[in-house]
Every structure is written in structure tokens, then in C-alpha cells.
Design a protein around this motif. Structure first.
Motif, PDB file in Angstrom:
ATOM      1  N   ARG A   2       3.458  -7.871  11.300  1.00 46.18           N
ATOM      2  CA  ARG A   2       3.867  -7.969   9.620  1.00 46.18           C
ATOM      3  C   ARG A   2       4.077  -8.931   9.837  1.00 46.18           C
ATOM      4  N   ARG A   5       8.095 -12.028   3.182  1.00 51.23           N
ATOM      5  CA  ARG A   5       8.377 -13.302   2.038  1.00 51.23           C
ATOM      6  C   ARG A   5       8.896 -13.639   3.541  1.00 51.23           C
ATOM      7  N   TRP A  13       4.690 -16.544   2.399  1.00 51.85           N
ATOM      8  CA  TRP A  13       4.247 -15.735   3.150  1.00 51.85           C
ATOM      9  C   TRP A  13       3.686 -16.144   4.409  1.00 51.85           C
ATOM     10  N   HIS A  35       1.205   0.291   5.444  1.00 55.19           N
ATOM     11  CA  HIS A  35       2.246  -0.395   4.122  1.00 55.19           C
ATOM     12  C   HIS A  35       2.677  -1.296   4.034  1.00 55.19           C
ATOM     13  N   ARG A  36       2.343  -1.217   2.756  1.00 54.16           N
ATOM     14  CA  ARG A  36       2.641  -2.501   2.043  1.00 54.16           C
ATOM     15  C   ARG A  36       3.193  -2.451   0.271  1.00 54.16           C
ATOM     16  N   ASP A  37       4.221  -2.964   0.410  1.00 54.82           N
ATOM     17  CA  ASP A  37       4.964  -3.198  -1.090  1.00 54.82           C
ATOM     18  C   ASP A  37       5.142  -4.687  -1.010  1.00 54.82           C
ATOM     19  N   ALA A  38       6.158  -4.725  -2.093  1.00 57.29           N
ATOM     20  CA  ALA A  38       6.221  -6.122  -3.048  1.00 57.29           C
ATOM     21  C   ALA A  38       7.069  -7.115  -1.496  1.00 57.29           C
ATOM     22  N   ALA A  39       7.907  -6.822  -0.555  1.00 54.68           N
ATOM     23  CA  ALA A  39       8.776  -7.201   0.305  1.00 54.68           C
ATOM     24  C   ALA A  39       7.235  -7.617   1.329  1.00 54.68           C
ATOM     25  N   GLU A  41       4.085  -6.382   4.362  1.00 51.68           N
ATOM     26  CA  GLU A  41       2.665  -5.428   4.844  1.00 51.68           C
ATOM     27  C   GLU A  41       3.381  -5.038   6.097  1.00 51.68           C
ATOM     28  N   ARG A  42       2.652  -4.254   6.575  1.00 51.72           N
ATOM     29  CA  ARG A  42       3.049  -3.939   8.752  1.00 51.72           C
ATOM     30  C   ARG A  42       1.182  -3.357   8.499  1.00 51.72           C
TER      31      ARG A  42
END
Length: 168
Positions: A2, A5, A13, A35-39, A41-42
Motif C-alpha cells: 500500500r 501519505r 508518499w 484501490h486508489r483514492d486521495a489517501a 493505493e493498494r
């Protein structure tokens, strides 16, 4: 793996090992984004076998005798992006041996650990009980019985008599 941040102003990162899960055929063979978002990735990296070798029984025993037996994962960053827009970390090998992890760390590799589930711990315990034979401890002679040698490894002796300068 993962991507998370950080609070550092120099590095936005960082990558870390999230988990080791049992492989399933539906995972496929190539790394894939889960999964990807502002927080962050996985990513899932499938297909890493975990093998136990008779010659490394002590490494498994050491893992089992730790407070939390775990998987050790050696991973490296890609040199060039292959499946993502930017380089991602690539696990290289997964092991249950303390000896493997120690060698990798000595070689300055990135090694992370995650707790092993109870069924894996029991598998490793059964294997270690069957194959690990502790080496008998050798009795160490007291230092007072050690042969006296000079710095070149030649026998040396100690005397209380004056060698030069008379009888005084």
C-alpha cells in the motif's frame, strides 16, 4: 502493498507491506491495482510460494519462538514503470525464516514483516518439530586454560625471573 501519505515535507508518499494472503486463482498472475483514492493505493502481487526447507529448521524455530511469528517479505521498487503510471514496489520473495530475513537485511534489502495467521503458524510448528534438531552446546574451556600465544600465534611464556639486569 500500500501507498500511504506521510507527514514529511520531503517525501509525500511511502510504500509499505500491508498483508500476506493465501493465493487464489482469481488473483491472476500479474500485479493489479485494488484501490486508489486521495489517501493512497493498494496493490495485489499474486503468486508467491512459501516453502519450508529442512535445512532451515532453526530459522523457523526462531520465528516460532518470537512473540509474534510472521511472514518476511523482501521487496524492491521497480526501476521503470511496468503496470502503473509510476514505479511501484515489487515483492521478490516471501519467507517464514528468521535466517532468510537476516541475510536480506545484511544485504541492505527492504524487508518487512506481517503476522502469520494461526494455520500458517501451526504448519510451521509441525514442520520445525519434525525437522529441527538443536545442535548440542559445546562446553567452553575457561580462559585460564587457554594456551598463551604471542601476536604471531607462537607459544609464549611468562616468567617472574629477571631476564636482564642481574639479581637485584
Amino acid at each position: 502493498m500500500r501507498k500511504v501519505r506521510t507527514s514529511s515535507r520531503w517525501q509525500e508518499w511511502r510504500w509499505e507491506l500491508e498483508d500476506v494472503v493465501e493465493n487464489e486463482e482469481t488473483f491472476g498472475a500479474e500485479p493489479r491495482l485494488l484501490h486508489r483514492d486521495a489517501a493512497g493505493e493498494r496493490w495485489l502481487h499474486p503468486g508467491f510460494p512459501v516453502e519450508l526447507f529442512r535445512t532451515d529448521g532453526e530459522g523457523y524455530f526462531l520465528n516460532l519462538s518470537s512473540p509474534a511469528p510472521c511472514f518476511f517479505v523482501l521487496w524492491r521498487m521497480e526501476e521503470e514503470p511496468t503496470v502503473a503510471d509510476e514505479p511501484i514496489p515489487r515483492p521478490i520473495i516471501v519467507s517464514l525464516s528468521y535466517h532468510d530475513a537476516g541475510r536480506w537485511l545484511d544485504a541492505q534489502e527492504t524487508v518487512e514483516q506481517v503476522p502469520a495467521p494461526p494455520d500458517v503458524v501451526e504448519w510451521m510448528r509441525a514442520f520445525a518439530e519434525e525437522h529441527y534438531v538443536p545442535e548440542p552446546r559445546k562446553r567452553k574451556r575457561p580462559e585460564s586454560f587457554r594456551r598463551l600465544e604471542d601476536r604471531f600465534g607462537q607459544p609464549a611464556s611468562v616468567s617472574t625471573h629477571k631476564k636482564y639486569g642481574g639479581e637485584n
